[in-house]
Structure formats: C-alpha cells, structure tokens
Design a protein around this motif. Structure first.
Motif, PDB file in Angstrom:
ATOM      1  N   GLY A 133      -1.436  -6.115   2.366  1.00  0.00           N
ATOM      2  CA  GLY A 133      -0.815  -7.405   2.659  1.00  0.00           C
ATOM      3  C   GLY A 133      -0.611  -7.538   4.149  1.00  0.00           C
ATOM      4  N   ALA A 134      -1.687  -7.271   4.901  1.00  0.00           N
ATOM      5  CA  ALA A 134      -1.578  -7.250   6.364  1.00  0.00           C
ATOM      6  C   ALA A 134      -2.689  -8.088   6.969  1.00  0.00           C
ATOM      7  N   LEU A 135      -2.505  -8.477   8.215  1.00  0.00           N
ATOM      8  CA  LEU A 135      -3.611  -9.077   8.955  1.00  0.00           C
ATOM      9  C   LEU A 135      -4.520  -7.931   9.395  1.00  0.00           C
ATOM     10  N   PRO A 136      -5.831  -8.155   9.467  1.00  0.00           N
ATOM     11  CA  PRO A 136      -6.724  -7.063   9.867  1.00  0.00           C
ATOM     12  C   PRO A 136      -6.306  -6.440  11.198  1.00  0.00           C
ATOM     13  N   GLU A 137      -5.801  -7.265  12.101  1.00  0.00           N
ATOM     14  CA  GLU A 137      -5.439  -6.716  13.423  1.00  0.00           C
ATOM     15  C   GLU A 137      -4.099  -5.962  13.392  1.00  0.00           C
ATOM     16  N   GLU A 138      -3.435  -5.978  12.236  1.00  0.00           N
ATOM     17  CA  GLU A 138      -2.207  -5.185  12.112  1.00  0.00           C
ATOM     18  C   GLU A 138      -2.502  -3.776  11.587  1.00  0.00           C
ATOM     19  N   ILE A 139      -3.754  -3.497  11.254  1.00  0.00           N
ATOM     20  CA  ILE A 139      -4.091  -2.178  10.689  1.00  0.00           C
ATOM     21  C   ILE A 139      -4.986  -1.421  11.648  1.00  0.00           C
ATOM     22  N   VAL A 140      -4.684  -0.144  11.830  1.00  0.00           N
ATOM     23  CA  VAL A 140      -5.563   0.721  12.608  1.00  0.00           C
ATOM     24  C   VAL A 140      -5.901   1.943  11.756  1.00  0.00           C
ATOM     25  N   ILE A 141      -7.162   2.302  11.759  1.00  0.00           N
ATOM     26  CA  ILE A 141      -7.617   3.469  11.003  1.00  0.00           C
ATOM     27  C   ILE A 141      -7.829   4.582  12.024  1.00  0.00           C
ATOM     28  N   ASP A 274       7.834  -8.160   6.773  1.00  0.00           N
ATOM     29  CA  ASP A 274       8.296  -7.954   8.149  1.00  0.00           C
ATOM     30  C   ASP A 274       8.518  -6.473   8.497  1.00  0.00           C
ATOM     31  N   VAL A 275       7.774  -5.620   7.818  1.00  0.00           N
ATOM     32  CA  VAL A 275       7.857  -4.175   8.094  1.00  0.00           C
ATOM     33  C   VAL A 275       7.452  -3.921   9.555  1.00  0.00           C
ATOM     34  N   ASP A 276       8.180  -3.054  10.234  1.00  0.00           N
ATOM     35  CA  ASP A 276       7.828  -2.783  11.643  1.00  0.00           C
ATOM     36  C   ASP A 276       6.550  -1.949  11.733  1.00  0.00           C
ATOM     37  N   PHE A 277       6.544  -0.818  11.010  1.00  0.00           N
ATOM     38  CA  PHE A 277       5.317  -0.015  10.985  1.00  0.00           C
ATOM     39  C   PHE A 277       5.231   0.750   9.669  1.00  0.00           C
ATOM     40  N   ALA A 278       4.048   1.204   9.356  1.00  0.00           N
ATOM     41  CA  ALA A 278       3.840   2.014   8.136  1.00  0.00           C
ATOM     42  C   ALA A 278       2.638   2.925   8.371  1.00  0.00           C
ATOM     43  N   CYS A 279       2.622   4.038   7.660  1.00  0.00           N
ATOM     44  CA  CYS A 279       1.510   4.989   7.788  1.00  0.00           C
ATOM     45  C   CYS A 279       1.105   5.451   6.385  1.00  0.00           C
ATOM     46  N   TRP A 280      -0.152   5.784   6.223  1.00  0.00           N
ATOM     47  CA  TRP A 280      -0.607   6.290   4.920  1.00  0.00           C
ATOM     48  C   TRP A 280      -1.809   7.202   5.107  1.00  0.00           C
ATOM     49  N   CYS A 281      -2.050   8.012   4.077  1.00  0.00           N
ATOM     50  CA  CYS A 281      -3.288   8.773   4.052  1.00  0.00           C
ATOM     51  C   CYS A 281      -4.233   8.060   3.082  1.00  0.00           C
ATOM     52  N   THR A 282      -5.490   8.453   3.071  1.00  0.00           N
ATOM     53  CA  THR A 282      -6.458   7.728   2.235  1.00  0.00           C
ATOM     54  C   THR A 282      -7.108   8.643   1.198  1.00  0.00           C
ATOM     55  N   TYR A 283      -6.513   9.841   1.024  1.00  0.00           N
ATOM     56  CA  TYR A 283      -7.171  10.765   0.086  1.00  0.00           C
ATOM     57  C   TYR A 283      -6.529  10.764  -1.294  1.00  0.00           C
ATOM     58  N   LYS A 284      -5.443   9.998  -1.489  1.00  0.00           N
ATOM     59  CA  LYS A 284      -4.810   9.980  -2.813  1.00  0.00           C
ATOM     60  C   LYS A 284      -5.438   8.848  -3.630  1.00  0.00           C
ATOM     61  N   TYR A 285      -4.667   7.774  -3.852  1.00  0.00           N
ATOM     62  CA  TYR A 285      -5.199   6.682  -4.677  1.00  0.00           C
ATOM     63  C   TYR A 285      -6.344   5.945  -3.989  1.00  0.00           C
ATOM     64  N   MET A 286      -6.566   6.229  -2.720  1.00  0.00           N
ATOM     65  CA  MET A 286      -7.621   5.503  -2.011  1.00  0.00           C
ATOM     66  C   MET A 286      -8.967   6.225  -2.036  1.00  0.00           C
ATOM     67  N   ASN A 287      -8.975   7.466  -2.491  1.00  0.00           N
ATOM     68  CA  ASN A 287     -10.240   8.152  -2.834  1.00  0.00           C
ATOM     69  C   ASN A 287     -11.234   8.345  -1.678  1.00  0.00           C
ATOM     70  N   PHE A 297      -0.025   0.658   9.980  1.00  0.00           N
ATOM     71  CA  PHE A 297       0.242  -0.774  10.119  1.00  0.00           C
ATOM     72  C   PHE A 297       1.273  -0.946  11.221  1.00  0.00           C
ATOM     73  N   ILE A 298       1.001  -1.854  12.109  1.00  0.00           N
ATOM     74  CA  ILE A 298       2.011  -2.217  13.117  1.00  0.00           C
ATOM     75  C   ILE A 298       2.092  -3.739  13.078  1.00  0.00           C
ATOM     76  N   HIS A 299       3.280  -4.241  12.796  1.00  0.00           N
ATOM     77  CA  HIS A 299       3.429  -5.687  12.629  1.00  0.00           C
ATOM     78  C   HIS A 299       2.973  -6.415  13.893  1.00  0.00           C
ATOM     79  N   GLU A 300       2.359  -7.580  13.686  1.00  0.00           N
ATOM     80  CA  GLU A 300       1.814  -8.289  14.865  1.00  0.00           C
ATOM     81  C   GLU A 300       2.882  -8.592  15.921  1.00  0.00           C
ATOM     82  N   LYS A 301       4.138  -8.695  15.453  1.00  0.00           N
ATOM     83  CA  LYS A 301       5.189  -8.995  16.440  1.00  0.00           C
ATOM     84  C   LYS A 301       5.376  -7.838  17.433  1.00  0.00           C
ATOM     85  N   HIS A 302       4.840  -6.647  17.067  1.00  0.00           N
ATOM     86  CA  HIS A 302       4.932  -5.497  17.977  1.00  0.00           C
ATOM     87  C   HIS A 302       3.600  -5.235  18.682  1.00  0.00           C
TER      88      HIS A 302
END
Ligand code: PLP
Length: 497
Positions: A133-141, A274-287, A297-302
C-alpha cells in the motif's frame, strides 16, 4: 457453504459458520476446487516427502519421477517455497551476463523476463507497491532486514537528553533487539535505560492496542522512536498498525514497523496509515529465497531525510549522475594529475531510493522479480481472503481436536481473524515438542518449532491447500496422543477416511 459470505464475515472480525461436515476430507477438497479462491499452487515447486529426506542434489525431472507425493509445507513464515518462475528468471540473468556482460547494466535483451540490471531494483519497488500500500517511490529494495533496520534508525533515531527511549516489543526477534540495543549504545547511551519493551497483557502472549497506546501516553515525553512488529513472530499477533501509528504521531513520536512476518501475508496500507518507515525481508511469505534482498518503506513526507540525516552511498545518488563519478567540483578543471579531493556533492535520488548505498546484487533482484511476477497474477486482497479462510479452517480443526485431547495444546495466536495473519502458534503441553516434531518430520510435514513448546503452523495461501490443512491435522492428532491406540473410527474427522 457460501465461501464469499464467510470471507466477508472474517473480514468483519466474525467467525465462520462451518457446516457439520467441515471436518471431512471431502469438504477440504471442495474448498480447494472453489474457483472463487486464489490457487497458484502450480506456480511453485512443492518438495515431495522423498525430496525432504534426500542427501544429494538432483535435477527436477528425477525428483518428479521419484515420488510425487507432496510434503505438507507449513513453513512459509520462515522460508517460502520456490516459484517455478525463478529458474527462468535466473537463466535469463545468466544468459544476459554471458551474452552482453557489462552491457546488461543498461540493455535489455529481447524476450528476457528482466529489465536492465540498473533498473531492476526500481522495477521491484514498483511491483511491490500494491503489497505494501505504498507509492513506488516510497519503497527501496536493498540489503537485508537487520541492515535496513540499522539504516532506518540511523536516519530516524535522534535521541536527546530528554527524549531518548525506543519502544519495542517484549519478545522481539533477537536481531531487532540487538539492532535497537546497539543503536542506543552507538549514541553513547546505556541500552537498558533507553529500551522500553511492551509486555504482553496479563496472562496472554499478546499486546493489546489499548495497552500499547497507554504505554505510549505514559512515556510520550521520553520516547524518541517506536519500533514494533507488524506481526509478532512468536505469537502470530497482527498489530493494529494504523491505530498505533496515529497514536504515536498524536504524541509527536516517529514510528517504524518490522514487517518480516506481514510482508506478502496481510494487506498493508503504509502510505495511507502514515507510517514513517518499515522494513521487511523477502524470504518468508514473499518467496524470494534464503537470505534474499530486503525492502524498506519510507513515507514520501520523509523524502528529504536522506539528504538531511541518512547515510550516503553512490547508489543513493541521482541515477543520471551515478556513472559520472563526479564527486569533485574541481576535478574537471584539473588535467594530467591525480586529484585528491573531498568536495563531494551528493545529489540523492528523491524518495526511498535515496537510501540505497551500494550496487544491489542482480542475482538477488532476479529472484525477487520472479516471485513478484507470481504475486502479480493475483492481488494481496484476494490472497488475504483465501488466507483468512485457510487459517480459520486450521483453527476450527484444532479446536475440534482440543475437544478430544483437552490438555494437549493451546493456540496462543489471537482468535480474532483481524489480529492474525496466516500463522497459528500452537503451544504444546510440556514434553510434547520433541515427539511431535519427530512425528511431523517422519510424516513429511514441515513446520517451524520454537523451544520450549511452540509449533508455528503457517498455511500460505499462494501454495497451501485446505487439503494440506486437513491432512496435517490428522498427522498432528496422532502425534499429540501417541500412546493412545484408539481405532480411527473414534478419532473425529479421521473417522471420515
Ligand atoms: C522479525 C524478524 N526480524 C529480523 C530478522 C532477521 O532478518 P535478517 O537475517 O534477514 O536480517 C528476522 C528473520 O527471520 C525476523 O523474523
């Protein structure tokens, strides 16, 4: 049973009205055949029971001929299964590297599943946006989960003499604890004085929203940061990210979320919440495979945080200037001599991409691209719908089993479907963990065990079936009551065999 009506009920926090024959294998199979539910099992390589016992690497054809009886894999909360697409994507990457070598950075070969290496991280951000539920520019891999937690805290944790505490959960994954501890120490403070763990509610394994918000209120003047799990890895509790985030902001506190167990599992609306930031790994449910590249994720406001406080590396710099290697204002005026200069001018890529430091591994991005192509065949909403029902079915059969073996175990995951993802954590009676683990392994069931007595049962909606759940229960019931030699006819749903 009207499947869609029951899913609606689950989405409203209610329980399912299971029909009287819900404990039969025929009923489980009828749900598997229901084409209103997502079924992407064919997109995955499911290890057979024989595969799990192999001691050598064999080709896919050999494996398929050998034993077609699939294992029951309920461990997607730890390492998700391999999408079939991963072979093709990896092969395309290797062929591109073989064919045009460094040219692969900027050129896409015709009929390749992948874009140029340089664009792959941004493509993965774009293809992950709906999941979070993010804008593409709010996500960094980039990087891995613990590294990203550190990078986010480096940017967002700015303790002062008065406001220096970090709120975290009572029983975080050890790496989160270490990361928080070391960030505090890095700022020259004593970790135990600045860590504020949220304890579970009395007599439970879960942290209620009311408890968390009252703790925020109580310590608002001292809190510099809150870092909580979207889904708590031990209990399987899904926290109310929206309400807690709102409350933190109302008290002027920055809040970040560890979404290791929520990513690809539950619906998230990080931008709107309006989450400020979030982090995740991709080896669990993301396979994406063991130790695969992580996301943040870093909210666009930051978007300007990296400019002001984040750590810098060449990949966070504006893409158009990345290969100019021009970090010196004066070097272009100096010819024929080595210029040692420090007058770097860093122009960050706007948004989350500015947090990148290094050239990301193309192999990693290839694996992530492959699994995202599977997610893109459906939607996280459709997956969650199936997951709600699948986990509710597992809970229903476990509860029926409890009527027959009252003291064998306890489900410590919240019964409210809105407070959990795919996983149910089952706390076994003392002494049962080892025999149950052995019995499950012998029967070709893979699920995760945590000492002293937890097994985490996590049916993943992408590749697990209602029949998996049904067969698991049969094996599990035999395992929790190994000494009782009752005939099958007296063992509830097993009697339907
Ligand atoms: C909640 C949580 N945090 C942190 C980690 C550590 O992740 P990594 O080793 O990818 O940094 C994990 C790994 O499973 C996890 O589940």
């Amino acid at each position: 049973m009207d499947v869609q009506r029951e899913i609606k009920a689950l989405r409203g926090g209610e329980s399912v009205q299971w029909p009287h024959h819900a404990d039969t294998v025929a009923f489980a199979e009828s749900l598997d055949a229901d084409n209103t539910l997502v079924n992407l099992r064919d997109e995955f390589v499911i290890p057979s029971k024989a595969d799990l016992k192999r001691g050598n690497v064999v080709g896919e054809e050999t494996r398929a001929q050998d034993d077609t009886s699939a294992s029951i894999y309920f461990c997607g909360n730890s390492l998700g299964l391999r999408p079939k697409a991963t072979s093709r994507y990896l092969s395309d990457y290797l062929q591109t590297w073989s064919t045009i070598a460094v040219g692969g950075h900027f050129t896409q070969l015709e009929n390749s599943s992948l874009g140029p290496f340089q664009d792959m991280a941004a493509d993965c951000s774009k293809n992950s946006a709906d999941l979070f539920g993010a804008l593409p520019e709010e996500i960094v891999i980039m990087n891995t989960l613990t590294v990203n937690l550190h990078l986010m805290m480096a940017a967002f944790y700015r303790p002062t003499e008065k406001k220096h505490k970090i709120m975290l959960e009572w029983r975080p994954f050890p790496s989160d604890w270490y990361a928080v501890e070391s960030q505090i120490e890095w700022h020259g403070r004593i970790a135990k004085d600045s860590m504020l763990p949220v304890q579970p509610d009395e007599g439970t394994y879960t942290m209620s929203t009311s408890h968390i918000v009252s703790l925020i209120d109580k310590h608002a003047d001292e809190l510099a940061l809150i870092l909580l799990p979207g889904i708590q890895y031990y209990s399987g509790q899904l926290l109310d990210i929206q309400t807690i985030t709102q409350h933190a902001h109302a008290r002027g506190i920055t809040i970040g979320w560890d979404l290791a167990h929520a990513a690809g599992n539950v619906e998230l609306k990080l931008h709107d919440w309006d989450v400020d930031f979030a982090c995740w790994c991709t080896y669990k449910y993301m396979n994406a495979g063991a130790g695969a590249i992580a996301g943040a994720f870093i909210h666009e406001k930051h978007g300007d945080v990296v400019q002001n406080r984040g750590l810098k590396g060449w990949y966070g710099g504006d893409k158009s200037a990345r290969f100019l290697m021009d970090n010196s204002q004066s070097s272009r005026h100096v010819r024929h001599r080595v210029q040692l200069t420090t007058s770097a001018e860093f122009v960050p890529t706007p948004g989350a991409q500015g947090f990148q430091l290094s050239n990301p591994s193309a192999v990693d991005l290839t694996c992530l691209s492959a699994t995202l192509s599977v997610f893109n065949k459906t939607s996280i909403r459709a997956l969650r719908s199936k997951s709600l029902l699948l986990t509710a079915y597992a809970e229903y059969l476990l509860k029926q089993m409890l009527d027959r073996t009252p003291d064998a175990f306890e489900i410590i995951t919240p019964a409210d479907p809105l407070q959990r993802g795919a996983q149910l954590s089952v706390l076994l009676r003392e002494g049962l963990l080892d025999p149950v683990s052995t019995a499950l392994v012998d029967a070709g069931v893979v699920c995760d065990k945590r000492k002293p007595g937890i097994i985490r049962v996590a049916p993943a909606p992408l590749y697990n079936t209602f029949s998996d759940v049904w067969h698991f229960m049969e094996i599990f019931e035999q395992a929790v009551r190994p000494s009782q030699k009752e005939p099958r006819a007296q063992m509830g749903y097993a009697a339907q065999l």
